[in-house]
Design a protein around this motif. Structure first.
Motif, PDB file in Angstrom:
ATOM      1  N   LEU A  87       0.879  -1.078  -0.301  1.00 51.36           N
ATOM      2  CA  LEU A  87       0.029   0.035   0.001  1.00 51.36           C
ATOM      3  C   LEU A  87       0.888   1.252  -0.130  1.00 51.36           C
ATOM      4  N   VAL A  88       1.962   1.316   0.763  1.00 49.91           N
ATOM      5  CA  VAL A  88       2.895   2.071   0.941  1.00 49.91           C
ATOM      6  C   VAL A  88       4.195   1.610   1.401  1.00 49.91           C
TER       7      VAL A  88
ATOM      8  N   LEU B 218      15.239   9.378   0.894  1.00 52.68           N
ATOM      9  CA  LEU B 218      14.236   8.994   1.250  1.00 52.68           C
ATOM     10  C   LEU B 218      13.228   8.603  -0.169  1.00 52.68           C
ATOM     11  N   ALA B 219      12.784   7.387  -0.291  1.00 46.12           N
ATOM     12  CA  ALA B 219      12.127   7.217  -1.343  1.00 46.12           C
ATOM     13  C   ALA B 219      10.759   6.433  -0.849  1.00 46.12           C
ATOM     14  N   PHE B 220       9.627   6.595  -1.620  1.00 47.35           N
ATOM     15  CA  PHE B 220       8.223   5.970  -1.162  1.00 47.35           C
ATOM     16  C   PHE B 220       7.915   4.938  -2.441  1.00 47.35           C
ATOM     17  N   GLY B 221       7.235   3.695  -1.836  1.00 51.10           N
ATOM     18  CA  GLY B 221       6.776   2.911  -3.087  1.00 51.10           C
ATOM     19  C   GLY B 221       5.328   2.855  -2.786  1.00 51.10           C
TER      20      GLY B 221
ATOM     21  N   ARG C  99       3.372   8.368   8.498  1.00 45.81           N
ATOM     22  CA  ARG C  99       3.573   7.771   9.670  1.00 45.81           C
ATOM     23  C   ARG C  99       4.645   6.645   9.531  1.00 45.81           C
ATOM     24  N   LEU C 100       4.615   5.967   8.202  1.00 47.23           N
ATOM     25  CA  LEU C 100       5.800   4.834   8.038  1.00 47.23           C
ATOM     26  C   LEU C 100       7.042   5.420   7.979  1.00 47.23           C
TER      27      LEU C 100
END
Length: 333
Positions: free
Chosen positions: A241-242, A260-263, A315-316
């Motif tokens: 989801l994240v 920092l990277a988001f998936g 939050r993650l």
């Protein structure tokens, strides 16, 4: 299943030549995504060019002290490689968070980067989809989109990139190396996958006939720790989801280095450049981390049913940055 040809080249040059010989050629590595799409009728290749036997299966240190990862290195082998577990732990963590043990034994580095979205409308040939058939529409915008993009999407497409592995590669400043009819070139991982814009059918910047040969990581940043975390609906065999990949180095209570990277939030791994700029030189505190993450996610444009992803991503990432800070007590005081 529609009939297709099969070729097993003896060299990268032969593989490129075969692929450039005509439209409808696809490179085949582990086949863990491509074969599924063929069964669904989403992909209908004229010929499969099997590159699994090419000498692209090694992990070696570069002269600069980084790491070269061959395109046919299996995900399970890469996750367990001592240079990865010691110097790039976020990459190992991401690989082990993906799919299942059986699939990781087959999936390759190059194939992982080229896997296509799991949007249900893309995978269902009875439904319109701009990614599959440009101009047909994007029913996900008004339909089922809980798992889909909150950043970088367009009116044409709200799909997300499904790769776990690509997220730490983005945070670690990896480079994708390619060979094609026009020769060799290198593309930063952060520029390899495209945002949809008006051409969502083009997932990457790969040119016709190009083959991924390796992924190169720069030397690890001295004193920096890295971490990958993934939020999903079930504990295993589920797409993110994240997800978050980060590197952090703290000295004298301040952030000296941060990536920092988001998936799970965009058409490609989302490198959080704005958050990184806010973090550099800032106190290594939850308040400073919070400020940087809010600034980064301010540009999110969630749809009807996925606004929860904005808070989940914040939050993650906050948890991951906190963990990395706690792992550096001697440098944080």
């Amino acid at each position: 299943m529609k009939p297709f040809g099969y070729a097993r080249p003896a060299s990268t040059d032969e593989a490129v030549r075969l692929c450039a010989a005509g439209p409808g050629a696809h490179f085949l590595g582990g086949g863990t995504n491509l074969v599924d799409l063929m069964k669904l009728g989403v992909e209908t290749p004229r010929v499969l060019i099997d590159v699994s036997g090419l000498p692209l299966h090694r992990v070696t240190r570069t002269a600069e002290g980084g790491l070269s990862i061959g395109a046919t290195v299996r995900n399970s082998d890469l996750a367990a490689h001592p240079d990865v577990t010691e110097n790039y732990p976020a990459l190992s963590q991401a690989l082990l968070a993906g799919a299942s043990g059986q699939l990781r034994n087959a999936a390759t580095t190059g194939g992982n980067l080229l896997q296509r979205t799991r949007c249900r409308y893309f995978q269902d040939v009875s439904k319109p989809c701009n990614k599959r058939l440009p101009g047909s529409g994007c029913p996900a915008r008004e339909g089922t989109h809980r798992d889909l993009a909150i950043l970088g999407h367009s009116p044409e497409c709200v799909a997300t990139n499904p790769s776990d592995m690509a997220v730490p590669l983005a945070a670690l400043d990896a480079t994708v190396h390619l060979i094609g009819p026009e020769g060799e070139r290198a593309v930063p991982l952060t520029e390899f996958h495209r945002l949809p814009g008006e051409n969502p059918d083009q997932d990457t910047v790969i040119r016709p006939g190009e083959l991924i040969t390796e992924v190169v990581l720069p030397p690890p940043v001295p004193g920096a720790a890295s971490r990958y975390r993934k939020a999903r609906d079930r504990a295993s065999f589920a797409f993110a989801l994240v997800s978050v990949a980060a590197t952090l180095r703290v000295a004298a209570g301040r952030v000296e280095h941060a990536t920092l990277a988001f998936g799970g939030v965009a058409h490609r791994p989302w490198r959080a450049r704005r958050a990184e700029a806010e973090l550099r030189g800032a106190p290594a505190t939850p308040a400073a981390f919070q400020h940087a993450l809010i600034a980064e996610l301010a540009e999110a444009r969630p749809l009807r049913d996925n606004a929860f992803k904005v808070d989940l991503a914040r939050r993650l990432a906050l948890d991951v940055l906190g963990e990395l800070t706690e792992r550096q007590p001697s440098r944080a005081g």
